[in-house]
Design a protein around this motif. Structure first.
Motif, PDB file in Angstrom:
ATOM      1  N   THR A  61     -13.869 -10.476   7.191  1.00 59.26           N
ATOM      2  CA  THR A  61     -12.866  -9.961   8.095  1.00 59.26           C
ATOM      3  C   THR A  61     -13.451 -10.037   9.365  1.00 59.26           C
ATOM      4  OG1 THR A  61     -14.058  -7.860   7.754  1.00 59.26           O
ATOM      5  CG2 THR A  61     -12.143  -8.208   6.444  1.00 59.26           C
ATOM      6  N   ALA A  97     -12.559   1.666   7.077  1.00 60.14           N
ATOM      7  CA  ALA A  97     -13.820   1.035   8.127  1.00 60.14           C
ATOM      8  C   ALA A  97     -14.554   0.106   7.550  1.00 60.14           C
ATOM      9  CB  ALA A  97     -14.150   2.040   9.270  1.00 60.14           C
ATOM     10  N   GLU A 171      -7.054  -4.769   8.610  1.00 63.57           N
ATOM     11  CA  GLU A 171      -6.766  -5.175   7.135  1.00 63.57           C
ATOM     12  C   GLU A 171      -7.082  -4.085   6.219  1.00 63.57           C
ATOM     13  OE1 GLU A 171      -8.238  -8.788   5.390  1.00 63.57           O
ATOM     14  OE2 GLU A 171      -8.947  -9.673   7.496  1.00 63.57           O
ATOM     15  N   ALA A 175      -4.307  -3.851   1.690  1.00 70.30           N
ATOM     16  CA  ALA A 175      -5.163  -3.568   0.774  1.00 70.30           C
ATOM     17  C   ALA A 175      -4.368  -2.389  -0.159  1.00 70.30           C
ATOM     18  CB  ALA A 175      -6.490  -3.221   1.068  1.00 70.30           C
TER      19      ALA A 175
END
Ligand SMILES: C[S@@+](CC[C@H](N)C(=O)[O-])C[C@H]1O[C@@H](n2cnc3c(N)ncnc32)[C@H](O)[C@@H]1O
Length: 402
Positions: A61, A97, A171, A175
């Motif tokens: 990422t 995070a 991101e 998910a």
């Protein structure tokens, strides 16, 4: 000869949990399968304490390409802080995070470049997983922010006392568990997960899906027979919670996704559900439960529409490439006196972060509450976010979004 050794590549315990749930109650919605495979408290992909992201994990990422990504987000958040009138406490809420490096990189940039902003920064991480929280604590231990970092289990805990600042995610939303549908004769049928002789198999419901909004009926009617699509109901709950968590400030959502009409376009036959295992896309989402990542692109139109209902105005919607370029990411490679190796490494990071075929096509959505967010630097020159998000949606379906 039987194999006397236990598998090191399969998460058999999780497969057993899923099989037991199916045996007890019949096939489960795909979203329930995804919830178990990614978030089962002990055995889920994101819960088993292993490093999933990075060169040795399953995928990369943006924060893993170096601190320059956090520095650029820091630039944008500092501008938001200015627009808010430089409050003495700017809460930086980050959810999903991972090891906490993005929040730490933003804090690190602020300490170097904007000490007054660093003095106002109050990191707040939303992280229910204790092992991941420990990792974040270690990463943030050296961050020099004016207010010490804090942790919460869920964003809902902020509803009682909304904060001034930003709710940031990178991101995260792609998910979340999604419901999966298959189109037959222009009508959507839900795809469930069942069992067959000890294997997990897809089972398409034999009656049309009930309760789907007009937007999905419109989309299904245009899709080819056998086409698939996903619906991320958790995304709507998330943005509603983000709206309630924020008294004044911005929600910045960085993720793979499209406006509604592009995400559910007639030419898209297989939806956007993807499985990743060791940097390789895997065709079968039911393979390797608990060992492979699953993601589906975000419908930014529905996301922004729910936000509007809780007082978040769509203030900007651009690609990551445009966002980082507008905020001057290329300046990172032209710093005088920088060692050759450092310049080369930064150049590689910038190219990857802006790659139009890779991370550069990730989208950045900014939603604001209680400030004039027009013309912020990262979104300069972009068309009005709400117009882009509604583009291609017919008038009668647009009613559902307003
Ligand atoms: C794809 S990873 C992204 C990690 C990180 N933001 C990055 O960019 O490297 C998604 C993360 O979101 C977390 N997550 C999923 N749902 C969450 C929720 N409701 N609250 C907080 N974290 C969540 C997962 O556990 C996982 O660590």
């Amino acid at each position: 000869m039987p194999d006397e050794f236990a598998s090191v590549t399969r998460n058999d315990a999780l497969a057993d949990v899923i099989a037991a749930e199916i045996a007890a109650g019949g096939p489960i919605p795909f979203a329930r399968f995804m919830e178990l495979t990614l978030y089962h408290p002990a055995l889920g992909y994101y819960r088993s304490g292993r490093r999933r992201i990075g060169a040795r994990g399953d995928y990369l990422t943006s924060p893993h390409l170096g601190p320059v990504f956090g520095a650029i987000i820091g630039r944008q958040l500092a501008e938001v802080w200015e627009r808010l009138g430089r409050p003495g406490r700017f809460v930086l809420v980050e959810a999903g995070a991972d090891d906490g490096r993005l929040s730490a990189d933003i804090a690190g940039w602020a300490a170097r470049a904007r000490p007054e902003f660093a003095a106002a920064l109050a990191p707040l991480l939303v992280e229910p997983d204790p092992a991941t929280r420990d990792l974040q604590r270690r990463t943030l231990a050296t961050a020099t922010t004016g207010h010490p970092p804090l942790w919460l289990d869920t964003l809902d805990e902020l509803t009682a006392e909304p904060v001034t600042g930003a709710v940031l995610s990178n991101e995260l939303v792609d998910a979340f568990p999604v419901r999966l549908f298959e189109v037959r004769g222009g009508t959507a049928y839900e795809v469930l997960v069942g069992g067959d002789a000890g294997r997990l198999v897809e089972v398409v419901a034999d009656v049309p899906a009930a309760g789907l909004g007009a937007r999905y009926r419109w989309a299904a009617a245009r899709l080819a027979d056998g086409a698939r699509f996903e619906v991320n109901e958790a995304a709507s709950r998330w943005v509603a919670a983000a709206g309630r968590a924020l008294a004044r400030g911005v929600v910045m959502t960085i993720d793979y996704g499209y406006p509604f009409a592009r995400l559910y376009a007639p030419w898209r036959t297989q939806g956007t559900l993807m499985a990743f295992y060791r940097h390789t896309a895997v065709a079968d989402p039911l393979a390797h439960p608990g060992e492979q990542d699953l993601t589906a692109h975000v419908d930014f139109t529905s996301f922004a529409a729910v936000g509007r209902r809780v007082g978040l105005e769509p203030a900007g919607y651009v690609s990551q490439r445009e966002f980082l370029t507008n905020l001057g990411i290329h300046e990172a490679v032209v710093v005088a006196g920088l060692a050759f190796e450092e310049t080369a490494a930064r150049r590689r990071a910038v190219l990857s972060l802006c790659d139009p075929a890779g991370l550069g096509r990730v989208r950045v959505l900014l939603q604001s509450r209680g400030l004039d967010a027009g013309g912020l630097r990262g979104f300069a020159g972009a068309p009005r976010a709400w117009d882009v998000l509604l583009d291609g949606v017919p008038e009668e379906i647009q009613q559902e979004f307003v």
